[in-house]
Design an enzyme around this catalytic site. Sequence first.
Site, PDB file in Angstrom:
ATOM      1  CG  MET A  97      22.336  26.182 -75.244  1.00 53.26           C
ATOM      2  SD  MET A  97      21.126  27.279 -74.434  1.00 53.26           S
ATOM      3  CE  MET A  97      19.831  27.347 -75.663  1.00 53.26           C
ATOM      4  CE1 TYR A 132      12.468  28.693 -80.731  1.00 50.16           C
ATOM      5  CE2 TYR A 132      13.919  27.555 -82.252  1.00 50.16           C
ATOM      6  CZ  TYR A 132      13.198  28.672 -81.907  1.00 50.16           C
ATOM      7  OH  TYR A 132      13.209  29.762 -82.748  1.00 50.16           O
ATOM      8  CD  GLU A 133      16.523  28.240 -76.130  1.00 50.68           C
ATOM      9  OE1 GLU A 133      16.771  28.039 -74.924  1.00 50.68           O
ATOM     10  OE2 GLU A 133      17.368  28.092 -77.020  1.00 50.68           O
ATOM     11  N   GLY A 134      12.705  25.150 -74.007  1.00 51.22           N
ATOM     12  CA  GLY A 134      11.772  24.719 -72.972  1.00 51.22           C
ATOM     13  C   GLY A 134      10.359  24.826 -73.490  1.00 51.22           C
ATOM     14  NE  ARG A 170      13.804  28.487 -70.791  1.00 44.63           N
ATOM     15  CZ  ARG A 170      13.983  27.712 -69.745  1.00 44.63           C
ATOM     16  NH1 ARG A 170      13.986  28.240 -68.513  1.00 44.63           N
ATOM     17  NH2 ARG A 170      14.171  26.414 -69.893  1.00 44.63           N
TER      18      ARG A 170
END
Length: 579
Positions: free
Chosen positions: A161, A434-436, A294
């Site tokens: 991604m 990571y991933e927000g 997430r």
Amino acid sequence: MQDYVPPIADYRFLLTDVLDFDGTMQALEREVDADLAVAVLEEAGKLCVQTLAPLNRVGDEQGSQLADGSVQTPAGFPDAYQTFAAGGWASLSADPAHGGQGLPFILQLWIDEMMSATNLSFSLFPGLTRGAAEAIAAHGSEDMKARCLPPLVSGEWTGAMALTESGAGTDLALLKTKAIPEPDGSYSVTGQKIFISSGDHDFGGNIVHLVLARLPGAPEGVKGISLFLVPKFLPDAQGGFTARNAMSVGALEEKMGIHAQPTCVMNYDGATGWLVGEQHRGLAAMFVMMNAERLMVGMQGLGIAGAAYQQAAAYAKDRVQGRSADETRNPVPIIEHADVRRMLLNVRTFVEGGRALAGWTALQMEISRHHADAGERTKADAIVALLTPVVKAGFTDFGFESAVEAQQVFGGHGYVREWGMAQYVCDARIAQIYEGTNGVQAIDLVGRKLTMDGGVVAQNFFERVAADLVKAGETSAAARIVTATGETLDLLKAATSDLKGVGADDLSAAAVEYLRLFALVSLGWMWARMAAAADPKSHGEKIALANYYAARVLPQAYGLAGAIKAGAAPIMALAHESF
């Protein structure tokens, strides 16, 4: 270090006694029962113990390397991935229409837990691949699905991604990567992305990058972002994928942890790609992948906490130091000391409560995909959306804290590499970022998820928790945890009401504490269900753990509620020049 023990007995208890797995599968007309589920988990546990765990330390010490523009993963990783794919593990929960096995998502999440516990760096390869496949399945053209999904689902290909740029981290509106239309319907993608996990490797097969970029004349901000499939290898005249695309690894990030995972700086120099979904609707397509990731990241926090607990508990029973409380014996195993027990119980109550909450959330996802009633599918999907930031941020915060507490049990030995605890701490830290980042997840919860359907989704969830507490309260063994969770649920409901209509500063100021409060209550709910279901003779420890959670963990909720009520004023009072 002792060998990791897959928590199969706990999975069985949850499936049969707490989550009513068989009843849910029957209602969805799915031909899977708890016995089959446990058998699959047992085999996955063997893979984790026999294949992944032995590579964890060597992967950390060797790390991935960049040589002549190609990534070399640590010794044993390519063979381990081939073993993983050959065993069918890549296709476990994927749609049978694309070559998947279509098994329930609860198995996928719990296998993610075991993989994270034994080798977090490795677990990212299949996890990102699964997310890429889900995004393509949801938004790709029929030709794209036919070409890409079978090899992604089988594990022959992997996925990555590509969102982040050096000047555009959380704020994707700032990204600069460009995509120029070509006469043949493809696009020429140019730009640089950073922090790209699994961006390259030496496992063989293609690597499918899902890249966010802007088309010429695209609207400003996030409304002008499109998503493109950019493979490492392009199709040749014979239909195979052998021609090298114009993309390269510029560097590997030197990181605090997950050293075996190649985190790449990716350069796209007019690379050929294809549009995924609609123009300027790239974030909607990418969020399919991001939301899947997430939940996976939340399981990373849970997995590391569980592995760290096992090591710390074994050490505490073996290590002798200090006098007994009555001073009649010296030395004694440190497991006898109250402070050591406190740390271990903090970790264990998170791990077992989190495992239950993850399983419940996964079953809601199953309902959202397979229930015959569209209304029920919609309600379940909304609940998953509500809980996704809670699982991601709550589990990774608690996971890191758990790794640190488990390390503390070892004293000075926890700081020495050979015991493995330092790697747990370093590896767990990234999951909060990571991933927000977890702050972003908290703002998503209070700013978006609480307002879904005018607040009805959150209200329905609170009512479900309250109803379960009433039912659990019929069992005397659950009385303490039911009372404590009920009181903290009232705090959560009050905080939710207080946040309605407040300004952006107050909402942002409350977000992190609110998410933690939400997570604590949700775990208390699971402990109430477990305590009510536990047979005192065979699962008496569950009742003791629930009582510990009620007495020693849930009281945090009162401090969190006070912080939420204080609002933004204490935070914003200091002039920015004074920092």
